[in-house]
Write an enzyme that holds these catalytic residues in place. Structure first.
Site, short mmCIF file in Angstrom:
data_model
loop_
_atom_site.label_atom_id
_atom_site.label_comp_id
_atom_site.label_asym_id
_atom_site.label_seq_id
_atom_site.Cartn_x
_atom_site.Cartn_y
_atom_site.Cartn_z
N ASP A 49 51.23 -15.56 -20.75
CA ASP A 49 51.95 -15.51 -19.57
C ASP A 49 51.03 -16.00 -18.11
OD1 ASP A 49 53.60 -14.47 -21.11
OD2 ASP A 49 53.83 -12.37 -20.03
N GLY A 105 62.12 -9.20 -14.83
CA GLY A 105 62.32 -8.42 -16.01
C GLY A 105 63.46 -9.10 -17.31
N LEU A 121 60.83 -13.83 -18.38
CA LEU A 121 60.31 -15.33 -17.66
C LEU A 121 58.94 -15.24 -16.97
CD1 LEU A 121 63.64 -17.04 -16.48
CD2 LEU A 121 62.53 -17.23 -18.73
N GLU A 172 56.05 -17.71 -31.11
CA GLU A 172 56.38 -16.44 -30.74
C GLU A 172 55.58 -15.17 -31.47
OE1 GLU A 172 57.19 -15.81 -27.47
OE2 GLU A 172 58.77 -17.10 -27.89
N GLU A 179 47.06 -6.71 -15.37
CA GLU A 179 48.50 -6.20 -16.18
C GLU A 179 48.26 -5.52 -17.18
OE1 GLU A 179 51.70 -8.46 -15.94
OE2 GLU A 179 52.73 -7.42 -17.26
N SER A 204 59.54 -7.50 0.07
CA SER A 204 60.29 -8.60 -0.93
C SER A 204 61.67 -8.32 -0.77
CB SER A 204 59.90 -8.49 -2.37
OG SER A 204 60.69 -9.19 -3.18
N SER A 251 56.49 -10.93 -13.53
CA SER A 251 55.03 -10.13 -13.13
C SER A 251 53.89 -10.95 -12.95
CB SER A 251 55.09 -9.13 -14.19
OG SER A 251 54.68 -9.52 -15.55
P1 ADP Z 1 59.16 -10.22 -16.46
O1 ADP Z 1 57.36 -10.57 -16.34
O2 ADP Z 1 59.56 -10.69 -17.86
O3 ADP Z 1 59.64 -10.73 -15.38
P2 ADP Z 1 58.22 -7.40 -16.03
O4 ADP Z 1 58.95 -6.26 -16.47
O5 ADP Z 1 56.96 -7.74 -16.59
O6 ADP Z 1 59.38 -8.58 -16.53
O7 ADP Z 1 58.06 -7.70 -14.43
C1 ADP Z 1 59.15 -7.58 -13.76
C2 ADP Z 1 58.88 -6.84 -12.51
O8 ADP Z 1 57.81 -7.65 -11.57
C3 ADP Z 1 59.81 -6.60 -11.60
O9 ADP Z 1 60.59 -5.26 -12.17
C4 ADP Z 1 59.18 -6.25 -10.24
O10 ADP Z 1 58.47 -4.96 -10.35
C5 ADP Z 1 58.12 -7.37 -10.32
N1 ADP Z 1 58.48 -8.46 -9.58
C6 ADP Z 1 58.99 -9.67 -10.11
N2 ADP Z 1 59.44 -10.40 -9.11
C7 ADP Z 1 59.23 -10.06 -8.10
C8 ADP Z 1 59.49 -10.22 -6.69
N3 ADP Z 1 60.20 -11.55 -6.43
N4 ADP Z 1 59.29 -9.40 -5.77
C9 ADP Z 1 58.82 -8.16 -6.08
N5 ADP Z 1 58.64 -7.65 -7.30
C10 ADP Z 1 58.89 -8.44 -8.51
MG MG Z 2 56.04 -9.64 -17.40
#
Ligand code: ADP
Ligand code: MG
Length: 367
Positions: free
Chosen positions: A156, A106, A109, A17, A144, A51, A112
């Site tokens: 990631d 968010g 996991l 990590e 990203e 979505s 994004s």
């Molecule tokens: P993580 O990558 O850890 O889940 P992030 O903040 O980097 O957290 O990314 C989360 C963001 O990715 C969400 O707030 C949204 O904008 C986008 N996202 C993730 N999954 C979806 C989905 N199934 N549909 C639409 N947007 C998504």
């Molecule tokens: Mg992310």
């Protein structure tokens, strides 16, 4: 016209990590939870994004100039992919893109990266028969970093693109090489535990830790100028760091990199007990030396570690909330979920979520 479906998984980091930006070893694995994308071709030059987990939808013209706009919300992720494809001269087809997901967003996991990778893979599949997955990971990381503006490392996107069922993905972040390490949990379950704590501190603390590691490297380089990354440093060499905080950060980095090497050896002989102990040691180092855990993750991890039949537990991801993982015997999983859930709500006032997941494959087309 025919609908096509694609899937990209989420990921967890098993160990290693905060090492990607220190040129170290990381050991993520792709999950069977993830984002499924349905692509419906159309022929009017437009792209529509939707979505079910988000109320915001968007329709653009393929020929539009695309820039990041906060009000585009989640659509910025697919828009970033489309913009980068256009910039690099790839044909972008007119279509509807519908994202369905069972991956928490968010929570660390990598939802994004899953959205980015599945979008790029689906769009490129319309015109290309073979997509190089390492290239794809780098392409999405660039989106990203530059379009979204998040300075994540390569882990990631690599894990989401290149993951393999029943294997962990070993990435050498300095050499940018990867390898597959068999990871069969047998009678044990890799359980994901979500703190459900908003990760408000994560960005500023992430940048602070990066700067502290750069400072540690600078001190080391005054005596050993050929060292390029903090992960190359041998443990006794960090003794020359006089600042106590910088010393602790460096100690986490060098010991964590050694732990990854130990874990690789233990997985090769399927020694899950030693792996569990190394998970516990990793958590302790992240909490005490790197100071990226916090009350919620500590409460959750310590409660899991108390359960008989749990070989080890640790926070995973950047920290300050997000998720932890535990390796627990199948017969003790329910007990762990009940115990951790109970202790966690009592101490934090928050409800924990648990996901039993398996190690799955990276991005693919669904038949
Ligand atoms: P993580 O990558 O850890 O889940 P992030 O903040 O980097 O957290 O990314 C989360 C963001 O990715 C969400 O707030 C949204 O904008 C986008 N996202 C993730 N999954 C979806 C989905 N199934 N549909 C639409 N947007 C998504
Ligand atoms: Mg992310």
């Amino acid at each position: 016209m025919q609908i096509q479906k694609y899937f990209a998984p989420g990921r967890v980091n098993l160990i290693g990590e905060h090492l990607d930006y220190n040129g170290g070893l990381v050991l993520p694995a792709a999950l069977t939870l993830g984002v499924e994308l349905a692509l419906l071709p159309r022929n009017d030059g437009k792209i529509q994004l939707s979505s079910p987990t988000h109320s915001h939808t968007l329709e653009i013209d393929v020929s539009d100039d695309i820039a990041f706009q906060t009000e585009n919300d989640w659509c910025n992720y697919p828009l970033g992919i489309i913009a980068q494809m256009k910039k690099e001269g790839y044909a972008v087809p007119s279509c509807n893109l519908i994202y369905n997901s069972n991956l928490p967003e968010g929570s660390g996991l990598s939802s994004s990266a899953a959205v980015e990778i599945v979008t790029a893979f689906a769009l490129l599949s319309q015109t290309t028969s073979r997509i190089d997955l390492v290239w794809l990971a780098n392409f999405c990381k660039q989106v990203e970093n530059e379009f979204i503006g998040v300075q994540c490392g390569i882990m990631d996107q690599y894990a989401v693109a290149l993951g393999r069922q029943s294997h962990a993905l070993l990435i050498d972040c300095a050499a940018l090489k990867h390898d597959y390490i068999p990871f069969e949990t047998g009678d044990y379950v890799l359980l994901i535990m979500n703190t459900n704590k908003p990760r408000s501190l994560v960005l500023s603390k992430y940048n602070e830790r990066k700067a502290e590691c750069e400072e540690a490297l600078r001190v080391i380089q005054t005596t050993t100028s050929d060292i390029k990354n903090l992960c190359e440093v041998v443990p006794h060499a960090i003794q020359q760091i006089t600042d106590e905080i910088i010393y602790k950060r460096a100690r986490h980095v060098v010991t964590e990199n050694l732990r990854v090497k130990e874990v690789i050896k233990t997985l090769q002989v399927n020694d899950l007990s030693t792996f569990g102990r190394l998970m516990n040691a990793s958590h302790q180092s992240l909490a005490a030396d790197y100071e990226v855990s916090g009350m919620e993750l500590d409460t959750m991890v310590h409660a899991a570690q108390q359960v008989k039949g749990c070989l080890g537990a640790r926070m995973t991801g950047a920290g300050f909330g997000g998720c932890a993982i535990a390796l627990v015997h199948t017969t003790k999983m329910e007990e762990l979920v009940n115990k951790v859930g109970e202790v966690y709500i009592k101490h934090t006032g928050l409800m924990a979520s648990f996901y039993q997941t398996e190690i799955g494959d990276g991005v693919s087309a669904l038949l």
